[in-house]
Design an enzyme around this catalytic site. Structure first.
Site, PDB file in Angstrom:
ATOM      1  CB  CYS A   2     -80.697  34.944  53.764  1.00 31.05           C
ATOM      2  SG  CYS A   2     -80.743  33.161  53.884  1.00 31.05           S
ATOM      3  NE  ARG A  27     -77.318  39.735  54.287  1.00 35.95           N
ATOM      4  CZ  ARG A  27     -76.850  40.199  55.435  1.00 35.95           C
ATOM      5  NH1 ARG A  27     -75.977  41.167  55.444  1.00 35.95           N
ATOM      6  NH2 ARG A  27     -77.278  39.708  56.593  1.00 35.95           N
ATOM      7  CD1 TRP A  73     -74.275  30.678  52.352  1.00 31.44           C
ATOM      8  CD2 TRP A  73     -75.108  30.149  54.349  1.00 31.44           C
ATOM      9  NE1 TRP A  73     -73.341  29.894  53.009  1.00 31.44           N
ATOM     10  CE2 TRP A  73     -73.833  29.554  54.226  1.00 31.44           C
ATOM     11  CE3 TRP A  73     -75.825  29.941  55.532  1.00 31.44           C
ATOM     12  CZ2 TRP A  73     -73.254  28.777  55.238  1.00 31.44           C
ATOM     13  CZ3 TRP A  73     -75.249  29.173  56.536  1.00 31.44           C
ATOM     14  CH2 TRP A  73     -73.982  28.605  56.388  1.00 31.44           C
ATOM     15  CG  ASN A  99     -80.666  36.986  57.186  1.00 33.29           C
ATOM     16  OD1 ASN A  99     -80.063  35.913  57.194  1.00 33.29           O
ATOM     17  ND2 ASN A  99     -80.107  38.116  57.553  1.00 33.29           N
ATOM     18  N   GLY A 100     -82.228  34.179  58.785  1.00 30.98           N
ATOM     19  CA  GLY A 100     -82.043  33.755  60.174  1.00 30.98           C
ATOM     20  C   GLY A 100     -82.446  32.302  60.330  1.00 30.98           C
ATOM     21  CD  GLU A 484     -56.907  36.687  56.989  1.00 32.91           C
ATOM     22  OE1 GLU A 484     -57.437  35.913  57.785  1.00 32.91           O
ATOM     23  OE2 GLU A 484     -57.556  37.317  56.134  1.00 32.91           O
ATOM     24  CE  LYS A 488     -59.237  35.999  53.252  1.00 34.42           C
ATOM     25  NZ  LYS A 488     -59.436  36.556  54.549  1.00 34.42           N
ATOM     26  CD  GLU A 491     -62.294  33.234  52.988  1.00 35.49           C
ATOM     27  OE1 GLU A 491     -63.406  33.032  53.476  1.00 35.49           O
ATOM     28  OE2 GLU A 491     -61.604  34.212  53.315  1.00 35.49           O
ATOM     29  CG  HIS A 507     -43.398  20.012  67.654  1.00 35.17           C
ATOM     30  ND1 HIS A 507     -42.612  19.266  68.505  1.00 35.17           N
ATOM     31  CD2 HIS A 507     -42.950  21.293  67.755  1.00 35.17           C
ATOM     32  CE1 HIS A 507     -41.736  20.064  69.120  1.00 35.17           C
ATOM     33  NE2 HIS A 507     -41.922  21.301  68.666  1.00 35.17           N
ATOM     34  CE  LYS A 606     -67.418  40.742  53.639  1.00 39.85           C
ATOM     35  NZ  LYS A 606     -65.995  40.368  53.616  1.00 39.85           N
TER      36      LYS A 606
HETATM   37  O1  M6R Z   1     -68.126  39.905  59.855  1.00 44.82           O
HETATM   38  P1  M6R Z   1     -67.146  39.198  60.707  1.00 44.82           P
HETATM   39  O2  M6R Z   1     -65.813  39.851  60.727  1.00 44.82           O
HETATM   40  O3  M6R Z   1     -67.648  38.948  62.108  1.00 44.82           O
HETATM   41  O4  M6R Z   1     -66.967  37.783  60.028  1.00 44.82           O
HETATM   42  C1  M6R Z   1     -66.189  36.782  60.607  1.00 44.82           C
HETATM   43  C2  M6R Z   1     -65.909  35.681  59.620  1.00 44.82           C
HETATM   44  O5  M6R Z   1     -67.088  35.087  59.197  1.00 44.82           O
HETATM   45  C3  M6R Z   1     -65.142  36.196  58.405  1.00 44.82           C
HETATM   46  O6  M6R Z   1     -63.959  36.828  58.774  1.00 44.82           O
HETATM   47  C4  M6R Z   1     -64.804  35.040  57.447  1.00 44.82           C
HETATM   48  O7  M6R Z   1     -63.887  34.184  58.040  1.00 44.82           O
HETATM   49  C5  M6R Z   1     -64.280  35.602  56.117  1.00 44.82           C
HETATM   50  N1  M6R Z   1     -64.904  34.929  55.027  1.00 44.82           N
HETATM   51  C6  M6R Z   1     -62.816  35.442  55.978  1.00 44.82           C
HETATM   52  O8  M6R Z   1     -62.342  35.910  54.760  1.00 44.82           O
END
Ligand code: M6R
Length: 611
Positions: A2, A27, A73, A99-100, A484, A488, A491, A507, A606
Site C-alpha cells: 500500500c 507498492r 495491496w 498501510n500495514g 534468481e 525473475k 514473478e 535427485h 514492491k
Molecule cells: O525490499 P527487500 O529487498 O527487502 O524485498 C525482498 C523481497 O520482497 C524482494 O526481493 C522480492 O522478492 C522481489 N519482488 C524480487 O524481485
C-alpha cells in the site's frame, strides 16, 4: 504494501495526490482512493489502478487544498470498491488511509460492534477509524488526541493519515513499522510512503520514527510520540532526482533498471573501491573491525531476491574471509527459535529497507546482542536506521517490482565486504585481493558489453515464451544465480520456474525433463565447468532444450546447447554479477511477449511491509 500520500497547503490537492499515487503504485495496485476536505469530506475509491480511480473521478469538481490518497495491496478483504481506502467513521466525519496490518482488529471490532458501530468493509483499517471515532466521542477530545489514544490500543503495523471534517486545516499522520516521510515546503506539507510523490515540490523531509505522530495544523508541523512527548524532527535533504523516478525513454522501469546496472554497480563501488591505491574503504566495517575479525559466524538475512544475494554472500564470506556463514529467510529465522550468539554478526539485506520479516528478524538478533549490519538501498529506511552500521547500495530508486539493479548492487557490496575481511584476516593473499579488486572494477564495463547484446536474448525469448515450465541450473557461485533467474521469470511472466543446484537435478527434477522443458544452465568457465557439462549432457539425453550462459569463446557447450549466450570472463566470485543480467533480460522479454505487466505483476508489491 500500500502507498499513502497526503497534502495540506495552498495548491489544489487532487493533482498532487493522483500524481503521488501513480508514483507509489508499485507498492500495490488492487484499488485506489482519495479523500478531499473542503467543508465536507469527499471520498472517491475504486477497485483497480489509479487510472481507474481517475476515470471514476472524471470531471467531478473536487476543489480542496487538503486531502489524501491510497493505493492498495490487499491483505484483509478482497480487492473491491468497498475495501478500498479511505475508510470513514460512522458519522462520515473522519477518514483514514493505512498501510500495514492492525493485528488485533477482530477483538476491537467486536467491542465496537457492541457499542453500535456498523462496518461496511472487511478491512482491519475500517476498525481503526471507528476506534478513533469512539475514543473521540468518549473523551470529547480533538482528532489528534483520539488518534494518539487509539494507536495506544492497537497491535500491529501502520502508517496512517487521518482527516477530520471538524478540524478543517489539520492532517494527522503516524507510523509504526510502515514507512512514512513528511515533506516540508513553503506553507505546505506532504506525507507519503516514500519520497517519490514529494520530490518535485520540496527536498526538505523528515522521517517519522516508530510510534511517532505528525500533527500538521495552523501551518506548522509538530512531531510527538504516542506518550505525548514532543520530539524535534530531524529535517534532511532528499538525495533524489526527478529523472531517477521516471522511465527516461524506456518502455518499462524494469528495463530501465536492468540497463542502469553499469552505473548502479559503479555507484555501489564509488568512494569504496579506490583502485589506484589498491584499497577498499568500508567505514561501516571499520567502525566495528574487531567484531568483524573476531566474528564466530555471519548470519545473512533477507527475503526473495535479497535472500539470493545473501546466498552469494555466504559463498563469498566463506570462500574469501573463511568466516562460517549462514543465510536465512527472515520469515523463518524470526519464528524458528534460532541460536544467536553475541559474537554473531547479522547482515540484513533489503532493497526497500522496510520488509517486515527482515525487520522483525533484526529485532530478534539485536535482542540477543548481535551486531546488525544493514545492506539497504532506501536511504533512511527502517532497516537502515535500526542497523548498528551498514553500507547503502546507492542504486537509486528501484521501481519495477522485480528487483534487478538492487540485486547486483547487493552482491557488489557483499563482495567488497568479503574481500576486505579476507585481506584484514589474511585469508586471501594480497595478490588475489588485488586481482579481485581489478576484476570488480571491470564489472560495469562487462555488464555494458552484455547489455549491448540484449537483442540476442530477445531472439532466444521468442522460442520459449509459450513454455509452461522452466528449470534453471547452476553450481557454486552460479547456483544462487539460477534461483534468481527462476524467481525473475515466475514473478513477471507467471511461468512456473525452479532453480536448482545443477548436480541436484539427478535427485528428482530430472524426472521433469522432456522435449517441452527449457533448461537454463549457467555454465561459465569456473571450477565446476566440466561437471556442468555432464549435467547438460544429461538434459540433452532426455531431449530437454538447453539455453546456456557461457563464457566468451566457449566452443564446447555451444556444440551441445540449443542456444548459448556469451558473457565476458571474470573471476569466479564475481560471475553472478554478469551471469544474472541475461537472465533478467530473458524474463523481461518472455513476460513482454506474453503480454504481462512487468512493472506491476499480479498479486505482488514492491515492498512487503506485512508478514
Ligand atoms: O525490499 P527487500 O529487498 O527487502 O524485498 C525482498 C523481497 O520482497 C524482494 O526481493 C522480492 O522478492 C522481489 N519482488 C524480487 O524481485
Amino acid at each position: 504494501m500500500c502507498g499513502i500520500v497526503g497534502y495540506l497547503g495552498r495548491r489544489q490537492a487532487l493533482p498532487i495526490i493522483i500524481k503521488g499515487l501513480k508514483r507509489l503504485e508499485y507498492r500495490g495496485y488492487d484499488s485506489a482512493g482519495i479523500a478531499l476536505l473542503n467543508g465536507s469530506l469527499d471520498i472517491v475509491k475504486k477497485k483497480g489502478k489509479v487510472i481507474d480511480l481517475e476515470n471514476e473521478i472524471g470531471s467531478k469538481p473536487m476543489d480542496a487544498t487538503l486531502g489524501m490518497g491510497h493505493t492498495r495491496w490487499a491483505t484483509h478483504g478482497e480487492p473491491n470498491d468497498k475495501n478500498a481506502h479511505p475508510h470513514a467513521s460512522t458519522d462520515g466525519k473522519l477518514a483514514i488511509i493505512h498501510n500495514g496490518i492492525i493485528e488485533n482488529y477482530a477483538s476491537l471490532k467486536k467491542e465496537l460492534e457492541k457499542s453500535g458501530h456498523k462496518f461496511l468493509s472487511d478491512t482491519d483499517t475500517e476498525v481503526l477509524i471507528h476506534l478513533i471515532e469512539e475514543i473521540k466521542i468518549q473523551n470529547n477530545c480533538n482528532i489528534e488526541e483520539a488518534v494518539r489514544l487509539a494507536l495506544n490500543e492497537v497491535v500491529g503495523a501502520y502508517a496512517i493519515v487521518v482527516l477530520s471534517q471538524d478540524e478543517e486545516r489539520t492532517l494527522i499522520a503516524a507510523r509504526k513499522g510502515s514507512p512514512l516521510v513528511i515533506g516540508i515546503g513553503e506553507d505546505e506539507f506532504f506525507v507519503a510512503s516514500d519520497a517519490t510523490p514529494i520530490i518535485e515540490y520540496t527536498n526538505n523531509v523528515t522521517y517519522l520514527n516508530d510510534r511517532e505522530m505528525a500533527i500538521i495544523k495552523d501551518g506548522s508541523l509538530v512531531v510527538k510520540n504516542l506518550e505525548n512527548i514532543v520530539k524535534t524532527p530531524f529535517i534532511q535533504k532528499l538525495e533524489l532526482d526527478l529523472e531517477d523516478i521516471e522511465k527516461g525513454g524506456y518502455a518499462h522501469f524494469m528495463l530501465k533498471e536492468i540497463f542502469e546496472q553499469p552505473k548502479s554497480i559503479r555507484d555501489a563501488m564509488r568512494g569504496r573501491l579506490v583502485l589506484r591505491e589498491h584499497q577498499l574503504i568500508l567505514s561501516g566495517i571499520d567502525q566495528y573491525l574487531n567484531r568483524f575479525i573476531n566474528a564466530e559466524r555471519m548470519l545473512l538475512i533477507g527475503c526473495g531476491t535479497s535472500w539470493h544475494a545473501g546466498l552469494i554472500g555466504e559463498y563469498l564470506f566463506e570462500d574469501l574471509a573463511r568466516i562460517p556463514t549462514e543465510v536465512e529467510y527472515a520469515s523463518e529465522f524470526r519464528y524458528r527459535n534460532p541460536v544467536i550468539r553475541d559474537k554473531d554478526i547479522v547482515i540484513a539485506i533489503s532493497q526497500s529497507g522496510e520488509t517486515a520479516d527482515t525487520l522483525a528478524a533484526i529485532e530478534l538478533a539485536k535482542s540477543k546482542g548481535s551486531l546488525i549490519f544493514g545492506v539497504c538501498n532506501a536511504v533512511g529506511s527502517s532497516i537502515a536506521r535500526t542497523a548498528d552500521a551498514g553500507a547503502y547500495l546507492h542504486a537509486g530508486p528501484e521501481i519495477g517490482v522485480a528487483s534487478t539493479k538492487a540485486f547486483t548492487s547487493q552482491v557488489t557490496i557483499l563482495a567488497m565486504m568479503a574481500m576486505y575481511l579476507g585481506l584484514k584476516k589474511g585469508t586471501i593473499p594480497l595478490s588475489k585481493y588485488q586481482e579481485l579488486l581489478n576484476a570488480l572494477d571491470s564489472v560495469p564495463d562487462k555488464v555494458s558489453k552484455i547489455l549491448s547484446k540484449a537483442d540476442e536474448i530477445l531472439e532466444i525469448s521468442k522460442s520459449f515464451y509459450q513454455a509452461t515450465n522452466f528449470l534453471y541450473l547452476g553450481r557454486g557461485y552460479n547456483f544462487p544465480v539460477a534461483l534468481e533467474g527462476a524467481l525473475k521469470l515466475k514473478e513477471i511472466s507467471y511461468i512456473h520456474a525452479e532453480g536448482y543446484p545443477a548436480a541436484e537435478m539427478k535427485h528428482g527434477p530430472i524426472a521433469l525433463i522432456d522435449e517441452e522443458m527449457p533448461v537454463v544452465f549457467i555454465a561459465t568457465k569456473d571450477s565446476s565447468y566440466e561437471k556442468v557439462i555432464s549435467n547438460i549432457q544429461e538434459v540433452k539425453a532426455r531431449k530437454g532444450k538447453v539455453i546456456a550462459i557461457v563464457t566468451e569463446g566457449d566452443t564446447e557447450i555451444k556444440g551441445m546447447a540449443d542456444f548459448t549466450f556469451e558473457i565476458p570472463n571474470i573471476a569466479d566470485p564475481l560471475v553472478p554479477l554478469l551471469a544474472v543480467v541475461p537472465l533478467q533480460l530473458l524474463s523481461y522479454h518472455i513476460a513482454i511477449l506474453r503480454g504481462c505487466n512487468v512493472d506491476q505483476p499480479r498479486n505482488l508489491a514492491k515492498s512487503v511491509t506485512v508478514e
